[in-house]
Every structure is written in C-alpha cells, then in structure tokens.
Motif scaffolding. Sequence first.
Motif, PDB file in Angstrom:
ATOM      1  N   PRO A 147       0.825  -1.219   0.000  1.00  0.00           N
ATOM      2  CA  PRO A 147       0.000   0.000   0.000  1.00  0.00           C
ATOM      3  C   PRO A 147       0.853   1.261   0.000  1.00  0.00           C
ATOM      4  O   PRO A 147       1.786   1.391   0.798  1.00  0.00           O
ATOM      5  N   GLY A 148       0.566   2.160  -0.912  1.00  0.00           N
ATOM      6  CA  GLY A 148       1.283   3.429  -0.974  1.00  0.00           C
ATOM      7  C   GLY A 148       2.643   3.355  -1.618  1.00  0.00           C
ATOM      8  O   GLY A 148       3.369   4.353  -1.644  1.00  0.00           O
ATOM      9  N   LYS A 149       3.004   2.176  -2.137  1.00  0.00           N
ATOM     10  CA  LYS A 149       4.327   2.015  -2.755  1.00  0.00           C
ATOM     11  C   LYS A 149       4.187   1.578  -4.200  1.00  0.00           C
ATOM     12  O   LYS A 149       3.143   1.087  -4.627  1.00  0.00           O
ATOM     13  N   GLN A 150       5.287   1.754  -4.944  1.00  0.00           N
ATOM     14  CA  GLN A 150       5.291   1.317  -6.332  1.00  0.00           C
ATOM     15  C   GLN A 150       5.488  -0.188  -6.421  1.00  0.00           C
ATOM     16  O   GLN A 150       6.054  -0.814  -5.512  1.00  0.00           O
ATOM     17  N   ARG A 151       5.032  -0.748  -7.525  1.00  0.00           N
ATOM     18  CA  ARG A 151       5.266  -2.171  -7.760  1.00  0.00           C
ATOM     19  C   ARG A 151       6.761  -2.396  -7.952  1.00  0.00           C
ATOM     20  O   ARG A 151       7.435  -1.637  -8.654  1.00  0.00           O
ATOM     21  N   GLU A 152       7.269  -3.464  -7.343  1.00  0.00           N
ATOM     22  CA  GLU A 152       8.690  -3.749  -7.421  1.00  0.00           C
ATOM     23  C   GLU A 152       8.939  -5.209  -7.785  1.00  0.00           C
ATOM     24  O   GLU A 152       8.127  -6.089  -7.477  1.00  0.00           O
ATOM     25  N   LEU A 153      10.070  -5.439  -8.410  1.00  0.00           N
ATOM     26  CA  LEU A 153      10.470  -6.791  -8.756  1.00  0.00           C
ATOM     27  C   LEU A 153      10.847  -7.563  -7.502  1.00  0.00           C
ATOM     28  O   LEU A 153      11.571  -7.060  -6.641  1.00  0.00           O
ATOM     29  N   VAL A 154      10.351  -8.791  -7.414  1.00  0.00           N
ATOM     30  CA  VAL A 154      10.752  -9.694  -6.331  1.00  0.00           C
ATOM     31  C   VAL A 154      11.766 -10.704  -6.857  1.00  0.00           C
ATOM     32  O   VAL A 154      12.853 -10.852  -6.307  1.00  0.00           O
ATOM     33  N   ALA A 155      11.398 -11.402  -7.922  1.00  0.00           N
ATOM     34  CA  ALA A 155      12.280 -12.411  -8.493  1.00  0.00           C
ATOM     35  C   ALA A 155      11.824 -12.713  -9.915  1.00  0.00           C
ATOM     36  O   ALA A 155      10.640 -12.596 -10.227  1.00  0.00           O
ATOM     37  N   VAL A 156      12.777 -13.107 -10.744  1.00  0.00           N
ATOM     38  CA  VAL A 156      12.464 -13.455 -12.122  1.00  0.00           C
ATOM     39  C   VAL A 156      13.320 -14.639 -12.532  1.00  0.00           C
ATOM     40  O   VAL A 156      14.443 -14.812 -12.023  1.00  0.00           O
ATOM     41  N   ILE A 157      12.787 -15.467 -13.434  1.00  0.00           N
ATOM     42  CA  ILE A 157      13.516 -16.625 -13.930  1.00  0.00           C
ATOM     43  C   ILE A 157      13.300 -16.726 -15.434  1.00  0.00           C
ATOM     44  O   ILE A 157      12.177 -16.600 -15.923  1.00  0.00           O
ATOM     45  N   THR A 158      14.370 -16.949 -16.159  1.00  0.00           N
ATOM     46  CA  THR A 158      14.271 -17.074 -17.611  1.00  0.00           C
ATOM     47  C   THR A 158      13.920 -18.512 -17.992  1.00  0.00           C
ATOM     48  O   THR A 158      13.939 -19.418 -17.149  1.00  0.00           O
ATOM     49  N   SER A 159      13.636 -18.718 -19.256  1.00  0.00           N
ATOM     50  CA  SER A 159      13.320 -20.065 -19.727  1.00  0.00           C
ATOM     51  C   SER A 159      14.511 -20.996 -19.567  1.00  0.00           C
ATOM     52  O   SER A 159      14.341 -22.212 -19.451  1.00  0.00           O
ATOM     53  N   GLY A 160      15.701 -20.433 -19.516  1.00  0.00           N
ATOM     54  CA  GLY A 160      16.898 -21.232 -19.331  1.00  0.00           C
ATOM     55  C   GLY A 160      17.283 -21.452 -17.883  1.00  0.00           C
ATOM     56  O   GLY A 160      18.265 -22.137 -17.594  1.00  0.00           O
ATOM     57  N   GLY A 161      16.503 -20.867 -16.967  1.00  0.00           N
ATOM     58  CA  GLY A 161      16.729 -21.101 -15.551  1.00  0.00           C
ATOM     59  C   GLY A 161      17.554 -20.040 -14.850  1.00  0.00           C
ATOM     60  O   GLY A 161      17.847 -20.168 -13.655  1.00  0.00           O
ATOM     61  N   ARG A 162      17.924 -18.984 -15.551  1.00  0.00           N
ATOM     62  CA  ARG A 162      18.674 -17.916 -14.903  1.00  0.00           C
ATOM     63  C   ARG A 162      17.732 -17.123 -14.010  1.00  0.00           C
ATOM     64  O   ARG A 162      16.628 -16.776 -14.422  1.00  0.00           O
ATOM     65  N   THR A 163      18.197 -16.815 -12.790  1.00  0.00           N
ATOM     66  CA  THR A 163      17.343 -16.128 -11.826  1.00  0.00           C
ATOM     67  C   THR A 163      17.939 -14.790 -11.392  1.00  0.00           C
ATOM     68  O   THR A 163      19.152 -14.570 -11.464  1.00  0.00           O
ATOM     69  N   ASN A 164      17.051 -13.923 -10.930  1.00  0.00           N
ATOM     70  CA  ASN A 164      17.462 -12.647 -10.380  1.00  0.00           C
ATOM     71  C   ASN A 164      16.511 -12.311  -9.250  1.00  0.00           C
ATOM     72  O   ASN A 164      15.291 -12.518  -9.383  1.00  0.00           O
ATOM     73  N   TYR A 165      17.051 -11.820  -8.143  1.00  0.00           N
ATOM     74  CA  TYR A 165      16.245 -11.527  -6.960  1.00  0.00           C
ATOM     75  C   TYR A 165      16.457 -10.092  -6.494  1.00  0.00           C
ATOM     76  O   TYR A 165      17.555  -9.536  -6.630  1.00  0.00           O
ATOM     77  N   ALA A 166      15.428  -9.536  -5.898  1.00  0.00           N
ATOM     78  CA  ALA A 166      15.597  -8.277  -5.192  1.00  0.00           C
ATOM     79  C   ALA A 166      16.497  -8.532  -3.988  1.00  0.00           C
ATOM     80  O   ALA A 166      16.447  -9.604  -3.372  1.00  0.00           O
ATOM     81  N   ASP A 167      17.312  -7.550  -3.645  1.00  0.00           N
ATOM     82  CA  ASP A 167      18.225  -7.722  -2.515  1.00  0.00           C
ATOM     83  C   ASP A 167      17.479  -8.053  -1.231  1.00  0.00           C
ATOM     84  O   ASP A 167      17.969  -8.806  -0.389  1.00  0.00           O
ATOM     85  N   SER A 168      16.287  -7.509  -1.081  1.00  0.00           N
ATOM     86  CA  SER A 168      15.517  -7.684   0.151  1.00  0.00           C
ATOM     87  C   SER A 168      15.027  -9.110   0.362  1.00  0.00           C
ATOM     88  O   SER A 168      14.625  -9.454   1.489  1.00  0.00           O
ATOM     89  N   VAL A 169      15.041  -9.930  -0.664  1.00  0.00           N
ATOM     90  CA  VAL A 169      14.531 -11.302  -0.520  1.00  0.00           C
ATOM     91  C   VAL A 169      15.600 -12.366  -0.748  1.00  0.00           C
ATOM     92  O   VAL A 169      15.321 -13.561  -0.580  1.00  0.00           O
ATOM     93  N   LYS A 170      16.789 -11.957  -1.127  1.00  0.00           N
ATOM     94  CA  LYS A 170      17.861 -12.932  -1.380  1.00  0.00           C
ATOM     95  C   LYS A 170      18.119 -13.768  -0.132  1.00  0.00           C
ATOM     96  O   LYS A 170      18.203 -13.249   0.979  1.00  0.00           O
ATOM     97  N   GLY A 171      18.229 -15.072  -0.352  1.00  0.00           N
ATOM     98  CA  GLY A 171      18.474 -15.978   0.760  1.00  0.00           C
ATOM     99  C   GLY A 171      17.215 -16.435   1.470  1.00  0.00           C
ATOM    100  O   GLY A 171      17.263 -17.368   2.282  1.00  0.00           O
ATOM    101  N   ARG A 172      16.086 -15.801   1.181  1.00  0.00           N
ATOM    102  CA  ARG A 172      14.815 -16.187   1.816  1.00  0.00           C
ATOM    103  C   ARG A 172      13.807 -16.719   0.806  1.00  0.00           C
ATOM    104  O   ARG A 172      13.026 -17.618   1.138  1.00  0.00           O
ATOM    105  N   PHE A 173      13.799 -16.176  -0.388  1.00  0.00           N
ATOM    106  CA  PHE A 173      12.848 -16.577  -1.421  1.00  0.00           C
ATOM    107  C   PHE A 173      13.580 -17.368  -2.508  1.00  0.00           C
ATOM    108  O   PHE A 173      14.739 -17.095  -2.823  1.00  0.00           O
ATOM    109  N   THR A 174      12.860 -18.317  -3.098  1.00  0.00           N
ATOM    110  CA  THR A 174      13.394 -19.093  -4.212  1.00  0.00           C
ATOM    111  C   THR A 174      12.359 -19.166  -5.315  1.00  0.00           C
ATOM    112  O   THR A 174      11.222 -19.602  -5.071  1.00  0.00           O
ATOM    113  N   ILE A 175      12.759 -18.761  -6.509  1.00  0.00           N
ATOM    114  CA  ILE A 175      11.873 -18.856  -7.659  1.00  0.00           C
ATOM    115  C   ILE A 175      12.251 -20.088  -8.470  1.00  0.00           C
ATOM    116  O   ILE A 175      13.437 -20.410  -8.612  1.00  0.00           O
ATOM    117  N   SER A 176      11.238 -20.771  -8.987  1.00  0.00           N
ATOM    118  CA  SER A 176      11.470 -21.927  -9.838  1.00  0.00           C
ATOM    119  C   SER A 176      10.403 -21.960 -10.915  1.00  0.00           C
ATOM    120  O   SER A 176       9.405 -21.235 -10.836  1.00  0.00           O
TER     121      SER A 176
END
Length: 122
Positions: free
Chosen positions: A41-70
């Motif tokens: 609420p009151g904030k802009q939409r932000e990236l949490v995590a993304v994964i490419t078709s080849g399996g490459r991932t990228n995470y927001a610093d705030s969730v690294k080590g806690r969230f896993t995308i698959s």
Amino acid sequence: QVQLVESGGGLVQAGGSLRLSCAASGSIFSINAMGWYRQAPGKQRELVAVITSGGRTNYADSVKGRFTISRDNAKNTVYLQMNSLKPEDTAVYYCNADRVLRYSASSYLDYWGQGTQVTVSS
C-alpha cells in the motif's frame, strides 16, 4: 487470450513460509521470462524475483536468501517459495510473463496475473 492464474497467498506469522504458484494458459508457444512482483500500500510495484526459460534467476536484494523462484516450462508455471517471511513482505504479489509468443501469433506480448495477497503478521 493468455491467462495467468495465481494461488498460494494468505496470512502467515513472521518467520513462516508460503508458496505462490502461477500457471499460464492460452495456446502458448514460448515464454521468455516469468517473474513475481509485489506492491505494498502506498508504494510502487517492485520486482521480487524473475527466472528465464533457461533457468537464470534474479532476486531483489531484500529477498535474497529467503525466497526461491522456480519454473516448470512444460506446465508454463512459475513458483515462489517464501521462507523467513517478514512483516515488510506484506503486499499484493503479481505474476508476470514476459515476451509470450502464442501459436499462430507473430508478436510477443507481456501478461500479468490478477494478484494474490500476502500478509505477514508480527
């Protein structure tokens, strides 16, 4: 039309876990990247995590080590395992499918899910 259906949101206590799922459907030939974004609420939409078709991932610093995308490419489904949740993770989480090519289509389009609420209580 392509649809993204999200599930798995809810209310959890701090330190708990949730798993989000997002399934894409609609005569899909390929999807470049799938990801999760969130908007508090009151904030802009932000990236949490993304994964490419080849399996490459990228995470927001705030969730690294806690969230896993698959991703399951055969099912056009992306998952977000969220552990050690914090109250600041509270937001509506949106699924995104980037550069989707449908069968018999000649152009790529992006799609968004309807959003699922994640609430973390302290």
